[in-house]
Design a protein around this motif. Structure first.
Motif, PDB file in Angstrom:
ATOM      1  N   ASP A   2       0.848  -1.187   0.000  1.00  0.00           N
ATOM      2  CA  ASP A   2       0.000   0.000   0.000  1.00  0.00           C
ATOM      3  C   ASP A   2       0.886   1.240   0.000  1.00  0.00           C
ATOM      4  O   ASP A   2       1.959   1.247   0.586  1.00  0.00           O
ATOM      5  CB  ASP A   2      -0.902   0.027   1.232  1.00  0.00           C
ATOM      6  N   CYS A   3       0.423   2.278  -0.650  1.00  0.00           N
ATOM      7  CA  CYS A   3       1.198   3.511  -0.734  1.00  0.00           C
ATOM      8  C   CYS A   3       0.289   4.697  -0.400  1.00  0.00           C
ATOM      9  O   CYS A   3      -0.185   5.401  -1.291  1.00  0.00           O
ATOM     10  CB  CYS A   3       1.790   3.653  -2.133  1.00  0.00           C
ATOM     11  N   PRO A   4       0.008   4.896   0.886  1.00  0.00           N
ATOM     12  CA  PRO A   4      -0.856   6.030   1.260  1.00  0.00           C
ATOM     13  C   PRO A   4      -0.090   7.358   1.218  1.00  0.00           C
ATOM     14  O   PRO A   4       1.130   7.385   1.356  1.00  0.00           O
ATOM     15  CB  PRO A   4      -1.273   5.690   2.684  1.00  0.00           C
ATOM     16  N   TYR A   5      -0.810   8.420   1.027  1.00  0.00           N
ATOM     17  CA  TYR A   5      -0.266   9.770   1.011  1.00  0.00           C
ATOM     18  C   TYR A   5      -0.986  10.591   2.069  1.00  0.00           C
ATOM     19  O   TYR A   5      -2.118  10.298   2.424  1.00  0.00           O
ATOM     20  CB  TYR A   5      -0.490  10.440  -0.350  1.00  0.00           C
ATOM     21  N   ALA A   6      -0.358  11.647   2.525  1.00  0.00           N
ATOM     22  CA  ALA A   6      -0.942  12.506   3.546  1.00  0.00           C
ATOM     23  C   ALA A   6      -2.230  13.174   3.058  1.00  0.00           C
ATOM     24  O   ALA A   6      -3.089  13.507   3.844  1.00  0.00           O
ATOM     25  CB  ALA A   6       0.072  13.567   3.983  1.00  0.00           C
ATOM     26  N   LYS A   7      -2.374  13.359   1.755  1.00  0.00           N
ATOM     27  CA  LYS A   7      -3.528  14.066   1.210  1.00  0.00           C
ATOM     28  C   LYS A   7      -4.742  13.160   1.012  1.00  0.00           C
ATOM     29  O   LYS A   7      -5.695  13.535   0.355  1.00  0.00           O
ATOM     30  CB  LYS A   7      -3.139  14.711  -0.118  1.00  0.00           C
ATOM     31  N   GLY A   8      -4.702  11.936   1.567  1.00  0.00           N
ATOM     32  CA  GLY A   8      -5.839  11.046   1.479  1.00  0.00           C
ATOM     33  C   GLY A   8      -5.836  10.116   0.285  1.00  0.00           C
ATOM     34  O   GLY A   8      -6.666   9.230   0.175  1.00  0.00           O
ATOM     35  N   ARG A   9      -4.927  10.302  -0.639  1.00  0.00           N
ATOM     36  CA  ARG A   9      -4.843   9.435  -1.806  1.00  0.00           C
ATOM     37  C   ARG A   9      -4.180   8.119  -1.396  1.00  0.00           C
ATOM     38  O   ARG A   9      -3.220   8.114  -0.655  1.00  0.00           O
ATOM     39  CB  ARG A   9      -4.016  10.137  -2.888  1.00  0.00           C
ATOM     40  N   THR A  10      -4.688   7.009  -1.868  1.00  0.00           N
ATOM     41  CA  THR A  10      -4.097   5.711  -1.578  1.00  0.00           C
ATOM     42  C   THR A  10      -3.863   4.971  -2.889  1.00  0.00           C
ATOM     43  O   THR A  10      -4.783   4.803  -3.676  1.00  0.00           O
ATOM     44  CB  THR A  10      -5.020   4.864  -0.676  1.00  0.00           C
ATOM     45  N   ASP A  11      -2.636   4.549  -3.108  1.00  0.00           N
ATOM     46  CA  ASP A  11      -2.274   3.793  -4.299  1.00  0.00           C
ATOM     47  C   ASP A  11      -1.768   2.424  -3.888  1.00  0.00           C
ATOM     48  O   ASP A  11      -1.437   2.192  -2.728  1.00  0.00           O
ATOM     49  CB  ASP A  11      -1.172   4.501  -5.085  1.00  0.00           C
ATOM     50  N   LEU A  12      -1.669   1.538  -4.842  1.00  0.00           N
ATOM     51  CA  LEU A  12      -1.077   0.229  -4.638  1.00  0.00           C
ATOM     52  C   LEU A  12       0.147   0.149  -5.530  1.00  0.00           C
ATOM     53  O   LEU A  12       0.051   0.349  -6.746  1.00  0.00           O
ATOM     54  CB  LEU A  12      -2.073  -0.877  -4.996  1.00  0.00           C
ATOM     55  N   LEU A  13       1.296  -0.097  -4.923  1.00  0.00           N
ATOM     56  CA  LEU A  13       2.545  -0.194  -5.658  1.00  0.00           C
ATOM     57  C   LEU A  13       2.822  -1.662  -5.934  1.00  0.00           C
ATOM     58  O   LEU A  13       2.830  -2.480  -5.016  1.00  0.00           O
ATOM     59  CB  LEU A  13       3.686   0.406  -4.832  1.00  0.00           C
ATOM     60  N   GLU A  14       3.025  -2.001  -7.206  1.00  0.00           N
ATOM     61  CA  GLU A  14       3.309  -3.385  -7.581  1.00  0.00           C
ATOM     62  C   GLU A  14       4.519  -3.398  -8.491  1.00  0.00           C
ATOM     63  O   GLU A  14       4.614  -2.606  -9.429  1.00  0.00           O
ATOM     64  CB  GLU A  14       2.110  -3.990  -8.303  1.00  0.00           C
ATOM     65  N   VAL A  15       5.464  -4.279  -8.210  1.00  0.00           N
ATOM     66  CA  VAL A  15       6.669  -4.425  -9.018  1.00  0.00           C
ATOM     67  C   VAL A  15       6.779  -5.881  -9.432  1.00  0.00           C
ATOM     68  O   VAL A  15       6.602  -6.783  -8.620  1.00  0.00           O
ATOM     69  CB  VAL A  15       7.928  -4.016  -8.221  1.00  0.00           C
ATOM     70  N   SER A  16       7.064  -6.106 -10.700  1.00  0.00           N
ATOM     71  CA  SER A  16       7.245  -7.454 -11.214  1.00  0.00           C
ATOM     72  C   SER A  16       8.578  -7.519 -11.946  1.00  0.00           C
ATOM     73  O   SER A  16       8.883  -6.642 -12.756  1.00  0.00           O
ATOM     74  CB  SER A  16       6.102  -7.805 -12.162  1.00  0.00           C
ATOM     75  N   VAL A  17       9.367  -8.534 -11.664  1.00  0.00           N
ATOM     76  CA  VAL A  17      10.665  -8.715 -12.312  1.00  0.00           C
ATOM     77  C   VAL A  17      10.727 -10.122 -12.868  1.00  0.00           C
ATOM     78  O   VAL A  17      10.315 -11.078 -12.208  1.00  0.00           O
ATOM     79  CB  VAL A  17      11.822  -8.507 -11.298  1.00  0.00           C
ATOM     80  N   GLY A  18      11.203 -10.263 -14.083  1.00  0.00           N
ATOM     81  CA  GLY A  18      11.313 -11.587 -14.688  1.00  0.00           C
ATOM     82  C   GLY A  18      12.462 -11.625 -15.679  1.00  0.00           C
ATOM     83  O   GLY A  18      13.060 -10.601 -15.999  1.00  0.00           O
ATOM     84  N   ILE A  19      12.750 -12.813 -16.148  1.00  0.00           N
ATOM     85  CA  ILE A  19      13.798 -13.014 -17.145  1.00  0.00           C
ATOM     86  C   ILE A  19      13.114 -13.429 -18.431  1.00  0.00           C
ATOM     87  O   ILE A  19      12.344 -14.404 -18.441  1.00  0.00           O
ATOM     88  CB  ILE A  19      14.793 -14.095 -16.689  1.00  0.00           C
ATOM     89  N   GLY A  20      13.363 -12.687 -19.497  1.00  0.00           N
ATOM     90  CA  GLY A  20      12.745 -12.987 -20.782  1.00  0.00           C
ATOM     91  C   GLY A  20      13.473 -14.107 -21.506  1.00  0.00           C
ATOM     92  O   GLY A  20      14.531 -14.563 -21.102  1.00  0.00           O
ATOM     93  N   GLY A  21      12.877 -14.551 -22.585  1.00  0.00           N
ATOM     94  CA  GLY A  21      13.491 -15.600 -23.381  1.00  0.00           C
ATOM     95  C   GLY A  21      12.793 -16.928 -23.197  1.00  0.00           C
ATOM     96  O   GLY A  21      11.664 -17.007 -22.732  1.00  0.00           O
TER      97      GLY A  21
END
Length: 66
Positions: A2-21
């Motif tokens: 979760d990525c809340p902000y002081a101004k009331g906005r709430t985001d969801l941070l998602e990171v994906s890492v993979g190896i191609g090929g």
């Protein structure tokens, strides 16, 4: 994470890492390395790019792979 902000906005941070090929058997060492890279990227984005509240308190190090 979760990525809340002081101004009331709430985001969801998602990171994906993979190896191609061509898909190969994923061994535990490679999986741990990718998980560590994803965790590092998520911390940098949360702390330095998005400035999520509480991001400074995120633990450093690799995540636990269960």
């Amino acid at each position: 994470m979760d990525c809340p902000y002081a101004k009331g906005r709430t985001d969801l941070l998602e990171v994906s890492v993979g190896i191609g090929g061509v898909p190969e058997t994923v061994d535990s060492a490679r999986q741990a390395a990718l998980a560590g890279l994803a965790a590092d990227v998520a911390r940098v984005i949360a702390r330095q790019v998005e400035h999520c509240e509480g991001a400074a308190g995120l633990p450093d190090g690799d995540p636990i792979i269960g």
